[in-house]
Write a protein that holds these residues in place. Structure first.
Motif, PDB file in Angstrom:
ATOM      1  N   MET A   1       0.840  -1.211   0.000  1.00  0.00           N
ATOM      2  CA  MET A   1       0.000   0.000   0.000  1.00  0.00           C
ATOM      3  C   MET A   1       0.870   1.254   0.000  1.00  0.00           C
ATOM      4  O   MET A   1       0.581   2.227  -0.696  1.00  0.00           O
ATOM      5  N   LEU A   2       1.902   1.220   0.841  1.00  0.00           N
ATOM      6  CA  LEU A   2       2.824   2.355   0.896  1.00  0.00           C
ATOM      7  C   LEU A   2       3.457   2.593  -0.471  1.00  0.00           C
ATOM      8  O   LEU A   2       3.469   3.711  -0.979  1.00  0.00           O
ATOM      9  N   GLU A   3       3.989   1.510  -1.027  1.00  0.00           N
ATOM     10  CA  GLU A   3       4.779   1.630  -2.250  1.00  0.00           C
ATOM     11  C   GLU A   3       3.918   1.956  -3.454  1.00  0.00           C
ATOM     12  O   GLU A   3       4.318   2.740  -4.320  1.00  0.00           O
ATOM     13  N   ARG A   4       2.722   1.339  -3.517  1.00  0.00           N
ATOM     14  CA  ARG A   4       1.916   1.449  -4.725  1.00  0.00           C
ATOM     15  C   ARG A   4       0.864   2.545  -4.624  1.00  0.00           C
ATOM     16  O   ARG A   4       0.353   3.000  -5.642  1.00  0.00           O
ATOM     17  N   TRP A   5       0.456   2.914  -3.426  1.00  0.00           N
ATOM     18  CA  TRP A   5      -0.614   3.908  -3.301  1.00  0.00           C
ATOM     19  C   TRP A   5      -0.104   5.227  -2.719  1.00  0.00           C
ATOM     20  O   TRP A   5      -0.228   6.276  -3.345  1.00  0.00           O
ATOM     21  N   LEU A   6       0.475   5.168  -1.504  1.00  0.00           N
ATOM     22  CA  LEU A   6       0.777   6.435  -0.835  1.00  0.00           C
ATOM     23  C   LEU A   6       2.010   7.135  -1.405  1.00  0.00           C
ATOM     24  O   LEU A   6       1.967   8.343  -1.678  1.00  0.00           O
ATOM     25  N   GLU A   7       3.095   6.391  -1.571  1.00  0.00           N
ATOM     26  CA  GLU A   7       4.351   7.046  -1.949  1.00  0.00           C
ATOM     27  C   GLU A   7       4.280   7.739  -3.316  1.00  0.00           C
ATOM     28  O   GLU A   7       4.802   8.842  -3.470  1.00  0.00           O
ATOM     29  N   PRO A   8       3.648   7.138  -4.338  1.00  0.00           N
ATOM     30  CA  PRO A   8       3.557   7.868  -5.619  1.00  0.00           C
ATOM     31  C   PRO A   8       2.812   9.192  -5.479  1.00  0.00           C
ATOM     32  O   PRO A   8       3.160  10.183  -6.132  1.00  0.00           O
ATOM     33  N   ARG A   9       1.773   9.204  -4.638  1.00  0.00           N
ATOM     34  CA  ARG A   9       1.032  10.451  -4.425  1.00  0.00           C
ATOM     35  C   ARG A   9       1.868  11.459  -3.650  1.00  0.00           C
ATOM     36  O   ARG A   9       1.863  12.660  -3.953  1.00  0.00           O
ATOM     37  N   ARG A  10       2.583  10.965  -2.637  1.00  0.00           N
ATOM     38  CA  ARG A  10       3.462  11.856  -1.879  1.00  0.00           C
ATOM     39  C   ARG A  10       4.552  12.415  -2.780  1.00  0.00           C
ATOM     40  O   ARG A  10       4.921  13.587  -2.668  1.00  0.00           O
ATOM     41  N   ALA A  11       5.082  11.575  -3.659  1.00  0.00           N
ATOM     42  CA  ALA A  11       6.174  12.021  -4.535  1.00  0.00           C
ATOM     43  C   ALA A  11       5.703  13.133  -5.470  1.00  0.00           C
ATOM     44  O   ALA A  11       6.440  14.088  -5.746  1.00  0.00           O
ATOM     45  N   THR A  12       4.472  13.021  -5.964  1.00  0.00           N
ATOM     46  CA  THR A  12       3.938  14.071  -6.835  1.00  0.00           C
ATOM     47  C   THR A  12       3.811  15.391  -6.074  1.00  0.00           C
ATOM     48  O   THR A  12       4.195  16.454  -6.573  1.00  0.00           O
ATOM     49  N   ALA A  13       3.296  15.326  -4.854  1.00  0.00           N
ATOM     50  CA  ALA A  13       3.156  16.544  -4.049  1.00  0.00           C
ATOM     51  C   ALA A  13       4.526  17.131  -3.716  1.00  0.00           C
ATOM     52  O   ALA A  13       4.729  18.349  -3.781  1.00  0.00           O
ATOM     53  N   ALA A  14       5.476  16.250  -3.373  1.00  0.00           N
ATOM     54  CA  ALA A  14       6.822  16.728  -3.048  1.00  0.00           C
ATOM     55  C   ALA A  14       7.451  17.394  -4.271  1.00  0.00           C
ATOM     56  O   ALA A  14       8.137  18.415  -4.152  1.00  0.00           O
ATOM     57  N   HIS A  15       7.192  16.825  -5.437  1.00  0.00           N
ATOM     58  CA  HIS A  15       7.696  17.420  -6.683  1.00  0.00           C
ATOM     59  C   HIS A  15       7.192  18.856  -6.841  1.00  0.00           C
ATOM     60  O   HIS A  15       7.959  19.759  -7.183  1.00  0.00           O
ATOM     61  N   HIS A  16       5.915  19.055  -6.581  1.00  0.00           N
ATOM     62  CA  HIS A  16       5.363  20.406  -6.725  1.00  0.00           C
ATOM     63  C   HIS A  16       5.982  21.359  -5.697  1.00  0.00           C
ATOM     64  O   HIS A  16       6.270  22.517  -6.006  1.00  0.00           O
ATOM     65  N   LEU A  17       6.163  20.867  -4.455  1.00  0.00           N
ATOM     66  CA  LEU A  17       6.776  21.720  -3.434  1.00  0.00           C
ATOM     67  C   LEU A  17       8.199  22.105  -3.841  1.00  0.00           C
ATOM     68  O   LEU A  17       8.610  23.258  -3.693  1.00  0.00           O
ATOM     69  N   GLU A  18       8.940  21.135  -4.373  1.00  0.00           N
ATOM     70  CA  GLU A  18      10.328  21.425  -4.785  1.00  0.00           C
ATOM     71  C   GLU A  18      10.345  22.390  -5.962  1.00  0.00           C
ATOM     72  O   GLU A  18      11.203  23.272  -6.044  1.00  0.00           O
ATOM     73  N   ARG A  19       9.386  22.222  -6.856  1.00  0.00           N
ATOM     74  CA  ARG A  19       9.233  23.175  -7.953  1.00  0.00           C
ATOM     75  C   ARG A  19       8.981  24.581  -7.380  1.00  0.00           C
ATOM     76  O   ARG A  19       9.523  25.582  -7.883  1.00  0.00           O
ATOM     77  N   GLY A  20       8.176  24.653  -6.320  1.00  0.00           N
ATOM     78  CA  GLY A  20       7.906  25.943  -5.690  1.00  0.00           C
ATOM     79  C   GLY A  20       9.146  26.558  -5.067  1.00  0.00           C
ATOM     80  O   GLY A  20       9.337  27.778  -5.111  1.00  0.00           O
ATOM     81  N   VAL A  21       9.989  25.711  -4.476  1.00  0.00           N
ATOM     82  CA  VAL A  21      11.239  26.221  -3.901  1.00  0.00           C
ATOM     83  C   VAL A  21      12.101  26.811  -5.013  1.00  0.00           C
ATOM     84  O   VAL A  21      12.638  27.920  -4.900  1.00  0.00           O
TER      85      VAL A  21
END
Lengths: 208, 208
Positions: free
Chosen positions: A128-148
């Motif tokens: 669940m972590l690997e297939r569901w949560l982490e991909p979603r977290r990675a997308t959000a983290a990508h946007h935050l890093e883009r914001g930085v």
């Protein structure tokens, strides 16, 4: 809408056929779960996919693990957003897509049931972590890093914490049921988090 | 450390004895759960408390429901904080007490298991809400309202949302296990939420 296969870069003899079989199994598990509102049995998945139980167990430890992967593939488009959007808007849309998915489709109760099963099934929890949560977290983290990089988000943002703050209220309401998954929830959560996330726009009066 | 009994204001014939029996059952369920790290069976609770299964079923639908109530009574002191503390500090301490409770005692895994069981047991879910989550939420909401009265918290604060933002990351990490329940988590969460919660202290340049 392209599904991204983690195996697409490792061609091996027989890969195309086994890939078709894998996808048939993932589709069968996901279709059955969405029709029935619960985690299907291995036998039901095998029957629907036209394969043996052994074939399924070759790749997954349980039908819940198949479903965790199948659900991600099926709802993958809900975590793809355009980098042309402003960061705050991209994050709000991502949280809102999760709210809508968990509230308006059977995915909500399926995720809740998979999380429940994961409490006594470590392999499922990791899936669940690997297939569901982490991909979603990675997308959000990508946007935050883009914001930085673009300057709208503080350089010292704690990405793990902020991603928790954005998504945790949604899962919290799904699991406990103490408050509804409102239409406004995503925007409210982003509004709440943003003052601490946004880079200071005023003159630097107190550096560091 | 006084346990607050919701029945203490309705004296009835036989109440003192039935109260003792109720507490013996709650203690038995909680002790067994904390010793074994899982929800005990009704038979185990009945045996430990020296009562019949029928007596337990007179008051609760399942051993999980007994445990939900017993855990709240046992850990009730973790949601009692002095109103003399500044609001932000009181909230930080409350979140930190939850982090410590869920990380350093068997209560964490028990809450996770009860939540899992609640996914397919509506009565248990309601008991968890009523006996575990809502009393903690009410304490946090009390502090926020105190802050509004004292002027440190915005008058238009969305209490439900802010309480979610404070506690949801803790439960999110407990349930998914994607990040640890750090010593710093409570303070980090409060720091993240506070800029949106604090009443403006600058001169009123843009009212409303």
């Amino acid at each position: 809408m392209d599904n991204v296969s983690s195996n697409s870069s490792s061609p091996r003899a027989g890969r195309p056929r086994s890939e078709r079989t894998r996808h048939a199994i993932l589709d069968a598990a996901t279709d059955l779960a969405l029709e029935g509102g619960r985690v299907p049995t291995i036998d039901a998945v095998a029957s629907r996919a036209g394969v043996s139980r052994t074939t399924i167990y070759k790749w997954w430890p349980s039908s819940a693990a198949v479903l965790a992967e199948g659900l991600l593939d099926r709802f993958h488009e809900s975590i793809e957003f355009d980098d042309a959007l402003p960061v705050r808007e991209a994050l709000t849309l991502q949280v809102d897509a999760l709210v809508t998915l968990l509230r308006d489709t059977p995915a909500g109760q399926l995720v809740r049931q998979l999380l429940a099963a994961a409490a006594s099934d470590r392999a499922l929890g990791l899936a669940m972590l690997e297939r569901w949560l982490e991909p979603r977290r990675a997308t959000a983290a990508h946007h935050l890093e883009r914001g930085v990089q673009q300057g709208g988000v503080r350089a010292d943002v704690d990405t793990t914490l902020v991603v928790d703050a954005l998504f945790a209220p949604v899962y919290h309401r799904l699991v406990w049921g103490h408050a509804p998954l409102d239409d406004n929830l995503a925007r409210q959560v982003c509004d709440l988090v943003w003052p601490a996330v946004a880079a200071p726009t005023t003159a630097p009066t107190a550096a560091s």
